[in-house]
Design a protein around this motif. Structure first.
Motif, PDB file in Angstrom:
ATOM      1  N   ARG A 251      28.811  37.353 -34.252  1.00 53.41           N
ATOM      2  CA  ARG A 251      27.792  38.348 -33.922  1.00 53.41           C
ATOM      3  C   ARG A 251      28.429  39.696 -33.593  1.00 53.41           C
ATOM      4  O   ARG A 251      27.902  40.745 -33.955  1.00 53.41           O
ATOM      5  N   ALA A 252      29.559  39.656 -32.878  1.00 54.73           N
ATOM      6  CA  ALA A 252      30.222  40.898 -32.476  1.00 54.73           C
ATOM      7  C   ALA A 252      30.758  41.670 -33.669  1.00 54.73           C
ATOM      8  O   ALA A 252      31.020  42.877 -33.564  1.00 54.73           O
ATOM      9  N   LEU A 253      30.939  40.986 -34.808  1.00 51.34           N
ATOM     10  CA  LEU A 253      31.530  41.619 -35.978  1.00 51.34           C
ATOM     11  C   LEU A 253      30.505  41.940 -37.065  1.00 51.34           C
ATOM     12  O   LEU A 253      30.890  42.372 -38.157  1.00 51.34           O
ATOM     13  N   TRP A 254      29.233  41.707 -36.789  1.00 51.41           N
ATOM     14  CA  TRP A 254      28.206  42.073 -37.773  1.00 51.41           C
ATOM     15  C   TRP A 254      28.299  43.575 -38.033  1.00 51.41           C
ATOM     16  O   TRP A 254      28.247  44.378 -37.107  1.00 51.41           O
ATOM     17  N   PRO A 255      28.480  43.974 -39.292  1.00 55.30           N
ATOM     18  CA  PRO A 255      28.747  45.399 -39.584  1.00 55.30           C
ATOM     19  C   PRO A 255      27.619  46.352 -39.192  1.00 55.30           C
ATOM     20  O   PRO A 255      27.873  47.536 -38.981  1.00 55.30           O
ATOM     21  N   TRP A 256      26.391  45.870 -39.129  1.00 49.60           N
ATOM     22  CA  TRP A 256      25.253  46.739 -38.847  1.00 49.60           C
ATOM     23  C   TRP A 256      24.688  46.441 -37.462  1.00 49.60           C
ATOM     24  O   TRP A 256      24.004  45.424 -37.266  1.00 49.60           O
ATOM     25  N   GLN A 257      24.993  47.274 -36.471  1.00 57.99           N
ATOM     26  CA  GLN A 257      24.466  47.119 -35.122  1.00 57.99           C
ATOM     27  C   GLN A 257      24.432  48.480 -34.444  1.00 57.99           C
ATOM     28  O   GLN A 257      25.166  49.391 -34.809  1.00 57.99           O
ATOM     29  N   ASP A 258      23.534  48.587 -33.443  1.00 55.96           N
ATOM     30  CA  ASP A 258      23.406  49.865 -32.741  1.00 55.96           C
ATOM     31  C   ASP A 258      24.375  49.946 -31.574  1.00 55.96           C
ATOM     32  O   ASP A 258      25.193  49.030 -31.363  1.00 55.96           O
ATOM     33  N   ASP A 259      24.280  51.019 -30.796  1.00 57.21           N
ATOM     34  CA  ASP A 259      25.220  51.244 -29.697  1.00 57.21           C
ATOM     35  C   ASP A 259      25.097  50.203 -28.589  1.00 57.21           C
ATOM     36  O   ASP A 259      26.037  50.000 -27.811  1.00 57.21           O
ATOM     37  N   ASP A 260      23.936  49.550 -28.475  1.00 62.72           N
ATOM     38  CA  ASP A 260      23.726  48.518 -27.472  1.00 62.72           C
ATOM     39  C   ASP A 260      23.906  47.124 -28.049  1.00 62.72           C
ATOM     40  O   ASP A 260      23.467  46.134 -27.464  1.00 62.72           O
ATOM     41  N   ARG A 261      24.551  47.021 -29.208  1.00 65.83           N
ATOM     42  CA  ARG A 261      24.868  45.768 -29.884  1.00 65.83           C
ATOM     43  C   ARG A 261      23.639  45.041 -30.423  1.00 65.83           C
ATOM     44  O   ARG A 261      23.669  43.821 -30.614  1.00 65.83           O
ATOM     45  N   GLY A 262      22.587  45.761 -30.655  1.00 63.57           N
ATOM     46  CA  GLY A 262      21.440  45.172 -31.329  1.00 63.57           C
ATOM     47  C   GLY A 262      21.719  45.045 -32.818  1.00 63.57           C
ATOM     48  O   GLY A 262      22.279  45.957 -33.433  1.00 63.57           O
ATOM     49  N   LEU A 263      21.337  43.916 -33.424  1.00 64.37           N
ATOM     50  CA  LEU A 263      21.623  43.670 -34.830  1.00 64.37           C
ATOM     51  C   LEU A 263      20.623  44.414 -35.712  1.00 64.37           C
ATOM     52  O   LEU A 263      19.423  44.418 -35.443  1.00 64.37           O
ATOM     53  N   LEU A 264      21.123  45.035 -36.774  1.00 64.28           N
ATOM     54  CA  LEU A 264      20.302  45.814 -37.687  1.00 64.28           C
ATOM     55  C   LEU A 264      20.380  45.229 -39.097  1.00 64.28           C
ATOM     56  O   LEU A 264      21.309  44.471 -39.413  1.00 64.28           O
ATOM     57  N   ALA A 265      19.420  45.581 -39.931  1.00 63.34           N
ATOM     58  CA  ALA A 265      19.432  45.156 -41.328  1.00 63.34           C
ATOM     59  C   ALA A 265      20.488  45.947 -42.100  1.00 63.34           C
ATOM     60  O   ALA A 265      20.829  47.080 -41.717  1.00 63.34           O
ATOM     61  N   PRO A 266      21.024  45.377 -43.162  1.00 64.85           N
ATOM     62  CA  PRO A 266      22.033  46.092 -43.960  1.00 64.85           C
ATOM     63  C   PRO A 266      21.517  47.421 -44.487  1.00 64.85           C
ATOM     64  O   PRO A 266      20.375  47.528 -44.953  1.00 64.85           O
ATOM     65  N   SER A 267      22.371  48.439 -44.407  1.00 66.57           N
ATOM     66  CA  SER A 267      22.002  49.762 -44.905  1.00 66.57           C
ATOM     67  C   SER A 267      23.266  50.598 -45.045  1.00 66.57           C
ATOM     68  O   SER A 267      24.245  50.389 -44.327  1.00 66.57           O
TER      69      SER A 267
END
Length: 321
Positions: A251-267
């Motif tokens: 989870r920590a290495l998911w490339p798409w996340q915001d500053d608060d470590r929220g997971l985002l969709a690929p973009s």
């Protein structure tokens, strides 16, 4: 018979990879140690060293401490451990100066590469015990993975740089060095001490570094003995837990996340990100293939030899796993 110098260079290179990983939030040095095949050698050596320090201190008044400590230190494979530690130390300093800023500037690309690396690395603890996984093993792995997933989703915090706090942070972070799946740098980032620690390394703040090192020594002494015992007596279950930790930490290495470590969709640059993900996985697969072939050439065929996992057990305990 002394080992060729090439072995020392290769072990130093392994140590450099581990040290580099420890400077990058989200990547565990223990994971890299597993990939390069030196994980349990490190744990065994660290266990003997901490035992020697304890024996030397406890028996010093009776005059037997030095002798017992020397006997314990002779059990350490220094031909492996010393090059590893030297490579780790040099790489950690260089990575703090060069690689950590690069990750901060290009987080999506960097994390994509590391995501592929760690994902492919799951095969190492999964196959390392040499035993078939049961339904209970898979259930335990999932529970541990969910715990690691939750931990790595905590938003960054802030803590004072008081020496006591720094020492406590060091004792926690060092545990991640020897525990695959949990990144010491990531834990420091969660506590808000990653940037102060990197700055202390770059600026040679010896007061900060001394407090941090003291915490590392204490944490290592307490945790390594426990981990060594678990690997000796419950090898299979320990690797099941390690697999869960590594899986959840993705989870920590998911490339798409915001500053608060929220997971985002690929973009944004999805193609490049996926290519780097594949590259990271390919690097690990190549390392595992090369190591497997090298082990096959060194092994002496024996019909009576028992089948064991890819990583040998730590040579102590009863192996009740």
């Amino acid at each position: 018979m002394a080992k060729p110098s090439g072995h020392h260079v290769f072990n130093a290179f392994r140590g450099a990879l581990i040290g580099t990983a420890e400077a990058v939030p989200g990547v565990s040095g223990g994971t890299v140690a597993l990939i390069t095949g030196v994980y349990e050698k490190l744990i065994d050596g660290a266990g003997h060293i901490t035992s020697a320090l304890r024996m030397g201190a406890s028996d010093l008044p009776r005059g037997r401490g030095a002798a017992r400590a020397r006997a314990e230190l002779r059990n350490v494979d220094w031909t492996v451990l010393l090059p590893l530690l030297a490579g780790m130390a040099v790489a950690l300093v260089l990575a703090a100066k060069l690689i950590a800023p690069l990750v901060e500037e290009h987080p999506q690309s960097a994390y994509a590469l590391f995501f592929g690396l760690v994902l492919a690395s799951l095969w190492v603890p999964y196959s390392g015990s040499g035993k078939r996984w049961t339904v209970g093993n898979y259930a335990l792995c999932v529970v541990v993975a969910l715990g690691a997933f939750t931990l790595t989703g905590l938003p960054p915090g802030e803590m004072p740089t008081h020496p006591v706090v720094v020492a406590l942070a060091g004792s926690i972070a060092i545990c991640a060095l020897v525990l695959p799946g949990i990144s010491g740098s990531f834990l420091l980032l969660t506590m808000g001490l990653y940037e102060p620690t990197i700055e202390a390394v770059n600026e040679r703040d010896f007061g900060y570094l001394a407090a941090f090192a003291l915490g590392c020594v204490v944490g290592l002494a307490l945790f390594v003995k426990l981990l060594k015992w678990l690997l000796a007596n419950y090898h299979h279950m320990t690797l099941v837990v390690m697999t869960g930790l590594m899986a959840g930490s993705l989870r920590a290495l998911w490339p798409w996340q915001d500053d608060d470590r929220g997971l985002l969709a690929p973009s944004g640059s999805v193609g490049l990100t996926c290519a780097l993900f594949v590259l990271g996985a390919a690097v690990v697969i190549a390392v595992l293939v090369v190591e497997h072939r090298a082990q096959g050439k060194r092994a002496e065929p024996s019909a009576a030899a028992p089948k064991r996992g890819r990583h040998a057990r730590v040579p102590s305990g009863s192996g009740r796993d």
